[in-house]
Write a protein that holds these residues in place. Structure first.
Motif, mmCIF file in Angstrom:
data_model
loop_
_atom_site.group_PDB
_atom_site.id
_atom_site.type_symbol
_atom_site.label_atom_id
_atom_site.label_comp_id
_atom_site.label_asym_id
_atom_site.label_seq_id
_atom_site.Cartn_x
_atom_site.Cartn_y
_atom_site.Cartn_z
ATOM 1 N N SER A 23 0.830 -1.204 0.000
ATOM 2 C CA SER A 23 0.000 0.000 0.000
ATOM 3 C C SER A 23 0.865 1.254 0.000
ATOM 4 O O SER A 23 0.596 2.216 -0.721
ATOM 5 C CB SER A 23 -0.916 -0.004 1.229
ATOM 6 O OG SER A 23 -1.615 1.210 1.347
ATOM 7 N N TRP A 26 2.375 1.715 -3.434
ATOM 8 C CA TRP A 26 1.388 2.239 -4.373
ATOM 9 C C TRP A 26 1.166 3.728 -4.123
ATOM 10 O O TRP A 26 1.126 4.523 -5.063
ATOM 11 C CB TRP A 26 0.061 1.478 -4.255
ATOM 12 C CG TRP A 26 -0.875 1.844 -5.350
ATOM 13 C CD1 TRP A 26 -0.982 1.217 -6.547
ATOM 14 C CD2 TRP A 26 -1.780 2.942 -5.373
ATOM 15 N NE1 TRP A 26 -1.924 1.850 -7.316
ATOM 16 C CE2 TRP A 26 -2.429 2.920 -6.620
ATOM 17 C CE3 TRP A 26 -2.118 3.939 -4.471
ATOM 18 C CZ2 TRP A 26 -3.384 3.854 -6.981
ATOM 19 C CZ3 TRP A 26 -3.071 4.875 -4.822
ATOM 20 C CH2 TRP A 26 -3.693 4.826 -6.069
ATOM 21 N N ALA A 27 1.042 4.107 -2.853
ATOM 22 C CA ALA A 27 0.851 5.518 -2.521
ATOM 23 C C ALA A 27 2.064 6.339 -2.947
ATOM 24 O O ALA A 27 1.926 7.477 -3.413
ATOM 25 C CB ALA A 27 0.589 5.679 -1.021
ATOM 26 N N TRP A 31 1.643 9.733 -5.161
ATOM 27 C CA TRP A 31 1.527 10.732 -4.098
ATOM 28 C C TRP A 31 1.057 12.084 -4.611
ATOM 29 O O TRP A 31 0.386 12.824 -3.901
ATOM 30 C CB TRP A 31 2.829 10.858 -3.306
ATOM 31 C CG TRP A 31 3.978 11.446 -4.062
ATOM 32 C CD1 TRP A 31 4.888 10.779 -4.796
ATOM 33 C CD2 TRP A 31 4.336 12.821 -4.148
ATOM 34 N NE1 TRP A 31 5.798 11.642 -5.333
ATOM 35 C CE2 TRP A 31 5.482 12.909 -4.958
ATOM 36 C CE3 TRP A 31 3.807 13.998 -3.626
ATOM 37 C CZ2 TRP A 31 6.107 14.117 -5.254
ATOM 38 C CZ3 TRP A 31 4.421 15.192 -3.913
ATOM 39 C CH2 TRP A 31 5.555 15.247 -4.719
ATOM 40 N N MET A 34 -2.640 12.710 -4.383
ATOM 41 C CA MET A 34 -3.231 12.855 -3.060
ATOM 42 C C MET A 34 -3.078 14.254 -2.478
ATOM 43 O O MET A 34 -3.599 14.538 -1.410
ATOM 44 C CB MET A 34 -2.631 11.825 -2.105
ATOM 45 C CG MET A 34 -3.030 10.406 -2.456
ATOM 46 S SD MET A 34 -2.495 9.226 -1.234
ATOM 47 C CE MET A 34 -0.874 8.815 -1.858
ATOM 48 N N LEU A 103 -8.102 10.489 -0.466
ATOM 49 C CA LEU A 103 -7.386 9.273 -0.815
ATOM 50 C C LEU A 103 -8.014 8.605 -2.033
ATOM 51 O O LEU A 103 -9.237 8.532 -2.136
ATOM 52 C CB LEU A 103 -7.407 8.297 0.361
ATOM 53 C CG LEU A 103 -6.716 8.769 1.633
ATOM 54 C CD1 LEU A 103 -6.906 7.747 2.735
ATOM 55 C CD2 LEU A 103 -5.251 9.029 1.384
ATOM 56 N N THR A 107 -6.238 3.135 -2.331
ATOM 57 C CA THR A 107 -5.713 3.347 -0.976
ATOM 58 C C THR A 107 -6.796 3.076 0.063
ATOM 59 O O THR A 107 -6.526 2.497 1.112
ATOM 60 C CB THR A 107 -5.177 4.789 -0.835
ATOM 61 O OG1 THR A 107 -4.231 5.014 -1.871
ATOM 62 C CG2 THR A 107 -4.521 5.003 0.501
ATOM 63 N N ARG A 108 -8.014 3.471 -0.232
ATOM 64 C CA ARG A 108 -9.127 3.201 0.692
ATOM 65 C C ARG A 108 -9.388 1.707 0.818
ATOM 66 O O ARG A 108 -9.642 1.209 1.911
ATOM 67 C CB ARG A 108 -10.381 3.919 0.216
ATOM 68 C CG ARG A 108 -10.291 5.411 0.359
ATOM 69 C CD ARG A 108 -11.527 6.082 -0.164
ATOM 70 N NE ARG A 108 -11.387 7.524 -0.101
ATOM 71 C CZ ARG A 108 -12.353 8.340 0.266
ATOM 72 N NH1 ARG A 108 -13.547 7.879 0.567
ATOM 73 N NH2 ARG A 108 -12.136 9.636 0.311
ATOM 74 N N PHE A 110 -7.157 -0.720 0.372
ATOM 75 C CA PHE A 110 -6.050 -1.229 1.190
ATOM 76 C C PHE A 110 -6.331 -0.973 2.680
ATOM 77 O O PHE A 110 -6.132 -1.853 3.513
ATOM 78 C CB PHE A 110 -4.721 -0.553 0.821
ATOM 79 C CG PHE A 110 -3.959 -1.226 -0.283
ATOM 80 C CD1 PHE A 110 -3.561 -2.552 -0.181
ATOM 81 C CD2 PHE A 110 -3.588 -0.527 -1.413
ATOM 82 C CE1 PHE A 110 -2.834 -3.165 -1.190
ATOM 83 C CE2 PHE A 110 -2.856 -1.126 -2.436
ATOM 84 C CZ PHE A 110 -2.481 -2.453 -2.317
#
Length: 148
Positions: A23, A26-27, A31, A34, A103, A107-108, A110
């Motif tokens: 996660s 991936w973020a 980035w 976000m 997000l 991401t949510r 995850f």
């Protein structure tokens, strides 16, 4: 001998740590998506450092908790895990309720999966066969096969 609940906790929580790293990776790759609109350039410049520090620090904390719970039977580590789990649930709920940082859906997902896994881990820490483990006592034979 370690109780089955603790051995299962170790496997599931280890998977959760790997999922957290995935996660975070991936973020890291996404980035910029976000960042809220109008973010000062100084914050945008520091974002990769903040994210890397969070990922590394979080992974180290999780690995230490895994070690002290699953291998040493440290009850204080169990309660630190529970406190961090509750803080994580509150953080996820706040993130879904609306925050400055929106997000992405991945991401949510995850976050939800990790919370569910951590809830299962928390449940495992309070099974009857873990009580002697955290007291430093041998697990009685009648509790060795909790899941059979």
């Amino acid at each position: 001998m370690r109780p089955r609940s603790i051995m299962l906790f170790e496997r599931i929580y280890g998977f959760n740590i790997l999922l957290g790293i995935a996660s975070g990776a991936w973020a890291w790759m996404h980035w910029t998506a976000m960042l809220p609109p109008g973010m000062p350039p100084q914050v945008a410049t520091m974002m990769p450092i903040i994210m890397a520090s969070s990922l590394i620090g979080g992974t180290i904390i999780n690995l230490l908790l895994l070690f002290f719970i699953a291998r040493k039977g440290a009850e204080i580590a169990k309660w630190i895990f529970i406190v961090l789990f509750v803080v994580g649930v509150v953080g996820v709920l706040r993130g879904f309720a609306g925050s400055a940082v929106q997000l992405p859906a991945v991401t949510r997902v995850f976050a939800i999966v990790q919370i569910v896994i951590q809830a299962a881990c928390a449940w495992l820490l309070f099974r009857p066969d873990t009580v002697p483990w955290f007291r430093g006592e041998p697990v009685p034979p009648n509790l060795r096969d909790t899941f059979s």
